[in-house]
Design a protein around this motif. Structure first.
Motif, PDB file in Angstrom:
ATOM      1  N   UNK A 261      16.170   9.323  25.761  1.00  0.00           N
ATOM      2  CA  UNK A 261      16.131   7.997  26.076  1.00  0.00           C
ATOM      3  C   UNK A 261      15.622   6.866  24.858  1.00  0.00           C
ATOM      4  N   UNK A 262      14.387   7.571  24.387  1.00  0.00           N
ATOM      5  CA  UNK A 262      13.731   6.632  23.231  1.00  0.00           C
ATOM      6  C   UNK A 262      14.656   6.442  21.967  1.00  0.00           C
ATOM      7  N   UNK A 263      15.251   7.625  21.678  1.00  0.00           N
ATOM      8  CA  UNK A 263      15.625   8.044  20.202  1.00  0.00           C
ATOM      9  C   UNK A 263      17.197   7.891  19.997  1.00  0.00           C
ATOM     10  N   UNK A 264      17.909   8.204  21.094  1.00  0.00           N
ATOM     11  CA  UNK A 264      19.553   8.392  20.981  1.00  0.00           C
ATOM     12  C   UNK A 264      20.303   7.265  21.537  1.00  0.00           C
ATOM     13  N   UNK A 265      21.433   7.027  20.878  1.00  0.00           N
ATOM     14  CA  UNK A 265      22.221   5.946  21.811  1.00  0.00           C
ATOM     15  C   UNK A 265      22.996   6.504  22.702  1.00  0.00           C
ATOM     16  N   UNK A 266      23.014   5.888  23.658  1.00  0.00           N
ATOM     17  CA  UNK A 266      23.836   6.259  24.988  1.00  0.00           C
ATOM     18  C   UNK A 266      25.094   7.222  24.834  1.00  0.00           C
ATOM     19  N   UNK A 267      25.899   6.810  23.753  1.00  0.00           N
ATOM     20  CA  UNK A 267      27.082   7.510  23.385  1.00  0.00           C
ATOM     21  C   UNK A 267      26.768   8.609  22.430  1.00  0.00           C
ATOM     22  N   UNK A 268      25.599   8.790  21.944  1.00  0.00           N
ATOM     23  CA  UNK A 268      25.268   9.835  20.871  1.00  0.00           C
ATOM     24  C   UNK A 268      24.052  10.717  21.360  1.00  0.00           C
ATOM     25  N   UNK A 269      24.013  11.388  22.471  1.00  0.00           N
ATOM     26  CA  UNK A 269      23.088  12.370  22.804  1.00  0.00           C
ATOM     27  C   UNK A 269      22.628  13.175  21.773  1.00  0.00           C
ATOM     28  N   UNK A 270      21.308  13.411  21.496  1.00  0.00           N
ATOM     29  CA  UNK A 270      20.783  14.579  20.743  1.00  0.00           C
ATOM     30  C   UNK A 270      20.934  14.249  19.371  1.00  0.00           C
ATOM     31  N   UNK A 271      21.540  13.015  18.993  1.00  0.00           N
ATOM     32  CA  UNK A 271      21.647  12.535  17.484  1.00  0.00           C
ATOM     33  C   UNK A 271      20.392  12.465  16.670  1.00  0.00           C
ATOM     34  N   UNK A 272      19.220  11.905  17.286  1.00  0.00           N
ATOM     35  CA  UNK A 272      17.966  11.903  16.681  1.00  0.00           C
ATOM     36  C   UNK A 272      17.013  12.542  17.369  1.00  0.00           C
ATOM     37  N   UNK A 273      16.976  12.735  18.740  1.00  0.00           N
ATOM     38  CA  UNK A 273      15.835  13.438  19.261  1.00  0.00           C
ATOM     39  C   UNK A 273      15.837  14.705  19.232  1.00  0.00           C
ATOM     40  N   UNK A 274      17.090  15.568  18.756  1.00  0.00           N
ATOM     41  CA  UNK A 274      16.888  17.227  18.296  1.00  0.00           C
ATOM     42  C   UNK A 274      15.905  17.027  16.971  1.00  0.00           C
ATOM     43  N   UNK A 275      16.245  16.117  16.177  1.00  0.00           N
ATOM     44  CA  UNK A 275      15.422  16.210  14.977  1.00  0.00           C
ATOM     45  C   UNK A 275      14.171  15.884  15.258  1.00  0.00           C
ATOM     46  N   UNK A 276      13.797  14.983  16.135  1.00  0.00           N
ATOM     47  CA  UNK A 276      12.345  14.571  16.308  1.00  0.00           C
ATOM     48  C   UNK A 276      11.719  15.709  17.016  1.00  0.00           C
ATOM     49  N   UNK A 277      12.262  16.070  18.156  1.00  0.00           N
ATOM     50  CA  UNK A 277      11.638  17.430  19.108  1.00  0.00           C
ATOM     51  C   UNK A 277      11.343  18.533  18.184  1.00  0.00           C
ATOM     52  N   UNK A 278      12.045  18.737  17.029  1.00  0.00           N
ATOM     53  CA  UNK A 278      11.761  19.852  16.011  1.00  0.00           C
ATOM     54  C   UNK A 278      10.270  19.729  15.427  1.00  0.00           C
ATOM     55  N   UNK A 279       9.768  18.476  15.762  1.00  0.00           N
ATOM     56  CA  UNK A 279       8.470  18.288  15.050  1.00  0.00           C
ATOM     57  C   UNK A 279       7.248  18.643  16.109  1.00  0.00           C
ATOM     58  N   UNK A 280       7.795  18.913  17.270  1.00  0.00           N
ATOM     59  CA  UNK A 280       6.452  19.408  18.324  1.00  0.00           C
ATOM     60  C   UNK A 280       6.415  20.824  18.325  1.00  0.00           C
ATOM     61  N   UNK A 281       6.201  21.346  17.195  1.00  0.00           N
ATOM     62  CA  UNK A 281       5.892  22.750  16.950  1.00  0.00           C
ATOM     63  C   UNK A 281       4.261  23.312  16.961  1.00  0.00           C
ATOM     64  N   UNK A 282       3.583  21.957  17.366  1.00  0.00           N
ATOM     65  CA  UNK A 282       1.992  22.209  17.260  1.00  0.00           C
ATOM     66  C   UNK A 282       1.584  21.975  15.951  1.00  0.00           C
ATOM     67  N   UNK A 283       2.276  21.751  14.851  1.00  0.00           N
ATOM     68  CA  UNK A 283       1.592  21.169  13.662  1.00  0.00           C
ATOM     69  C   UNK A 283       1.921  19.780  13.281  1.00  0.00           C
ATOM     70  N   UNK A 284       1.350  19.219  12.237  1.00  0.00           N
ATOM     71  CA  UNK A 284       1.450  17.793  11.820  1.00  0.00           C
ATOM     72  C   UNK A 284       2.719  17.679  11.112  1.00  0.00           C
ATOM     73  N   UNK A 285       3.541  16.696  11.183  1.00  0.00           N
ATOM     74  CA  UNK A 285       4.604  16.140  10.472  1.00  0.00           C
ATOM     75  C   UNK A 285       4.786  14.843  10.105  1.00  0.00           C
TER      76      UNK A 285
END
Length: 724
Positions: A261-285
């Protein structure tokens, strides 16, 4: 074996009587030396001595015998000092010659409030109520008359002793209880004070925690960067006000939503959130990401969030808006491109202009000698036309290096546009309809005519090329911008600008290349169809005059170029640009140019204008000639870029010898010299190569007029002298 019975300490009794027999009787009754009463069977009928004997065995007494009341008082005082108090005192009322037992009782009661007092008398005129009032309290005072029965005395002694002991034990127990209660109360009070302090400390810490929480929340919400906490389920746990404001929602409406909801346009789900969630691996990015949902480009930093025991809790994302920085970087790259063009221009302009100068000079000389309507004159005219086009191309390139600045003068744009459109009509194919839309109004700006023509011709050429295959309509318009709609930034009077537009009905410009149309050397034309300089030159000229140029286009909808130029304030009557005619004059001119061909053609051009000329290719020899004869010349014309000595250095040396000598400077390109810099040295004018014959004639005439040469004489210089 039975345990031995506990030994009970004897109770102390005080007996005061002036009769020795009474004292002996008390001794026999209370502290007998033998079992005297055991053989007195007749006493059994009086209540039985067996009970007295049994009581005597249970209760033991220690007697203190006194014959006077004063002795009794002294005995009580001594017992108090020894901490061996009396349990009871049997006091006779009358004990002559002393004060008697009643007075002694009062004194004893004052010293020992616990003692049991028994008043013994045979006769007294004092009634018991008076005695009770004098020797309180009533519960510790008894009254007995003589003669008394031994068992009665024994019973009194035993009962009073037991009562005294019980009261003492009760008092001791009470004291112990009071002590324990006091100690317990003190302990409870101490515990209460400790609990109170702990509660106060806890309340203080709670207030500190609340204040720290408020301060943290205030700090969290005051951060201008957008901060959001994403939990392990990829949901929004918390966000600051900057993020909420960017989303246009209150924070409570965002908490609990999915990260997308924060990072994707309504008609483009996952466009940016997938890339951002890849940074939630417990390390600093840290990564730069374009986020259309947040309308910009951001430097995203991801930091793991953990519990106190290092258990993962989520990830903190901080989004720093770098959109403006990226725009500045883009502008910097554009500026660097312009700088590269300027460097390129500087590298080629000098040599190329020298070549053009030679060609144009000799062509003009041939044209002057050729028959007016002959084929030679026609051919030379084509040569000069090609040279002028080449010169204009160099001037376009020099636009980016800011070396071709000319003095802006008030200019009416309307007539200039109409005149230019006449030339454009001759070059536009018949399949393209040219529509002129010049509306009345103010049209005076501060500009140089040829550069405004350059803008219009480049825009029209670009539009005509877009419609060369399909044909269409080319519309050129001019109007005063409506009040308040002038987009030029920083203008003091909004709306005070002139709008020039060029619209075509061609195929339009795709969004992928729209932002690059003003880049130099960027073109969609095929090889040989263009250089990609037209729009970039127009852009450079517009910026030079503090204006703005905008483009609107959609594929298949044509293109519209809007040029906004600030109107001249109080410019007065705009000057026209007359065609200068070569003027014939008189005077002595020294020309200095390191190119022999340019020196030769320059000398011949100057002489063709009626002046006497001498040409030198070495600036040192020219300086020596002036030093030898300072009055030999009326004018010095020098090139700027020469080996050994620049034109500026030569001008300084010459003006030091002849301060009033007019000096003109020629240059094809110079990074270190401008019109203002030249005039600061004392040079009358700075002329750009290649220069036409009529322009050279006008410059010489103006310099000599300002210098007051007045046409000059022979000056001792032979005609057509010089090297070259």
């Amino acid at each position: 074996m039975a345990a031995p019975a506990a030994t009970i300490a004897p109770m102390r009794l005080l007996v005061a009587d002036d009769e020795p027999r009474i004292l002996d009787l008390f001794t026999e009754i209370l502290a007998p030396q033998d079992d005297f009463f055991d053989g007195l069977d007749g006493l059994g009928g009086l209540g039985g001595l067996d009970g007295a004997a049994a009581a005597s065995k249970e209760a033991r007494f220690e007697l203190t015998l006194c014959r006077q009341g004063e002795e009794a008082v002294a005995a009580v005082a001594e017992a108090g000092r020894e901490h061996r108090p009396f349990a009871a005192a049997f006091l006779d009322v009358r004990m002559p010659p002393g004060r008697g037992g009643l007075v002694a009782a009062e004194a004893i009661r004052a010293m020992d409030p616990w003692i049991q007092i028994v008043v013994v008398t045979a006769f007294t005129d004092i009634d018991p109520a008076t005695i009770a009032s004098r020797v309180p309290p009533a519960d510790k005072l008894l009254y007995i008359q003589k003669p008394f029965h031994p068992q009665e005395i024994r019973q009194f002694a035993t009962s009073l002793g037991a009562k005294w002991r019980a009261e003492r034990d009760f008092q001791a127990l009470k004291n112990r209880l009071e002590t324990r209660v006091s100690e317990r109360t003190a302990a409870l009070a101490s515990a209460n004070r400790r609990l109170t302090r702990e509660m106060e400390e806890r309340e203080r810490v709670t207030k500190l925690i609340v204040a720290a929480k408020r301060e943290w929340e205030g700090t969290f919400d005051s951060v201008q960067d957008m901060v959001v906490v994403i939990d392990r389920q990829c949901k929004v746990r918390r966000l600051n006000l900057a993020m909420a404001h960017r989303l246009g929602l209150p924070p409570k409406d965002v908490v609990g939503r999915e990260c997308s909801f924060l990072f994707d346009l309504p008609d483009r789900p996952g466009e940016r959130s997938d890339e951002i969630l890849a940074m939630t691996d417990g390390r600093y990015h840290s990564r730069e990401i374009s986020i259309p949902r947040l309308r910009g480009e951001f430097l995203i930093t991801a930091s793991p969030l953990t519990h106190a025991d290092d258990a993962p809790l989520g990830t903190v994302f901080v989004a720093h808006d770098v959109t403006e920085r990226k725009n500045l970087e883009m502008r910097l790259r554009q500026s660097q491109k312009m700088e590269a063009i300027g460097t390129l221009a500087g590298g080629i302009a000098h040599d190329f202009n020298n070549i053009l100068g030679i060609i144009m000079g000799f062509a003009e000389m041939i044209e002057a000698e050729a028959e007016q309507d002959g084929s030679l004159a026609r051919r030379v005219d084509h040569i000069l036309s090609a040279c002028r086009r080449a010169r204009d191309l160099v001037l376009q390139i020099l636009t980016f290096s800011r070396q071709n600045d000319q003095e802006a003068t008030p200019l009416h744009v309307g007539p200039l546009v109409k005149e230019t459109l006449k030339l454009i009509r001759a070059t536009v194919p018949n399949t393209i309809a040219l529509v002129e839309s010049i509306r009345p109004g103010r049209d005076t700006i501060l500009a140089e005519p040829t550069q405004i023509q350059q803008i219009l011709m480049n825009l029209c050429a670009n539009a005509a090329h877009a419609m060369r295959e399909t044909g269409g309509v080319l519309e050129v318009g001019l109007e005063e911008a409506p009040a308040g709609l002038c987009p030029i930034p920083g203008e003091a009077n909004p709306g005070e600008c002139l709008r020039l537009w060029v619209r075509d009905t061609g195929p339009g410009i795709g969004p992928d290349i729209l932002e690059r149309v003003f880049d130099p050397f960027f073109t969609t034309k095929k090889p040989g169809e263009g250089t990609g300089m037209g729009l970039s030159v127009a852009h450079g000229v517009v910026r030079k005059y503090h204006g703005d140029i905008k483009v609107k286009s959609d594929p298949g909808q044509g293109a519209l170029f809007d040029v906004y130029l600030p109107l001249a304030q109080d410019a007065g009557k705009a000057a026209t640009v007359p065609e200068p005619r070569p003027a014939m004059g008189r005077g002595r001119v020294l020309l200095v140019d390191d190119e022999e061909a340019l020196a030769e053609i320059g000398r011949e051009l100057i002489e063709s204008l009626g002046y006497r000329a001498r040409a030198e290719t070495d600036p040192r020899q020219a300086l020596a000639a002036i030093r030898d004869d300072p009055a030999a010349f009326d004018l010095l014309i020098t090139d700027q870029n020469m080996p050994g000595m620049t034109g500026a250095d030569l001008a300084r040396e010459v003006l030091a010898v002849c301060p009033g000598l007019p000096v003109l400077m020629l240059t094809g390109f110079s990074e270190t010299m401008s019109k203002e810099g030249a005039r600061g040295i004392g040079i009358r004018d700075l002329l750009l190569k290649p220069i036409l014959r009529r322009d050279l004639a006008a410059a010489i005439e103006a310099a000599l007029r300002e210098g007051g040469a007045g046409g000059g004489g022979d000056g001792g210089m032979p005609p057509a002298a010089g090297r070259g």
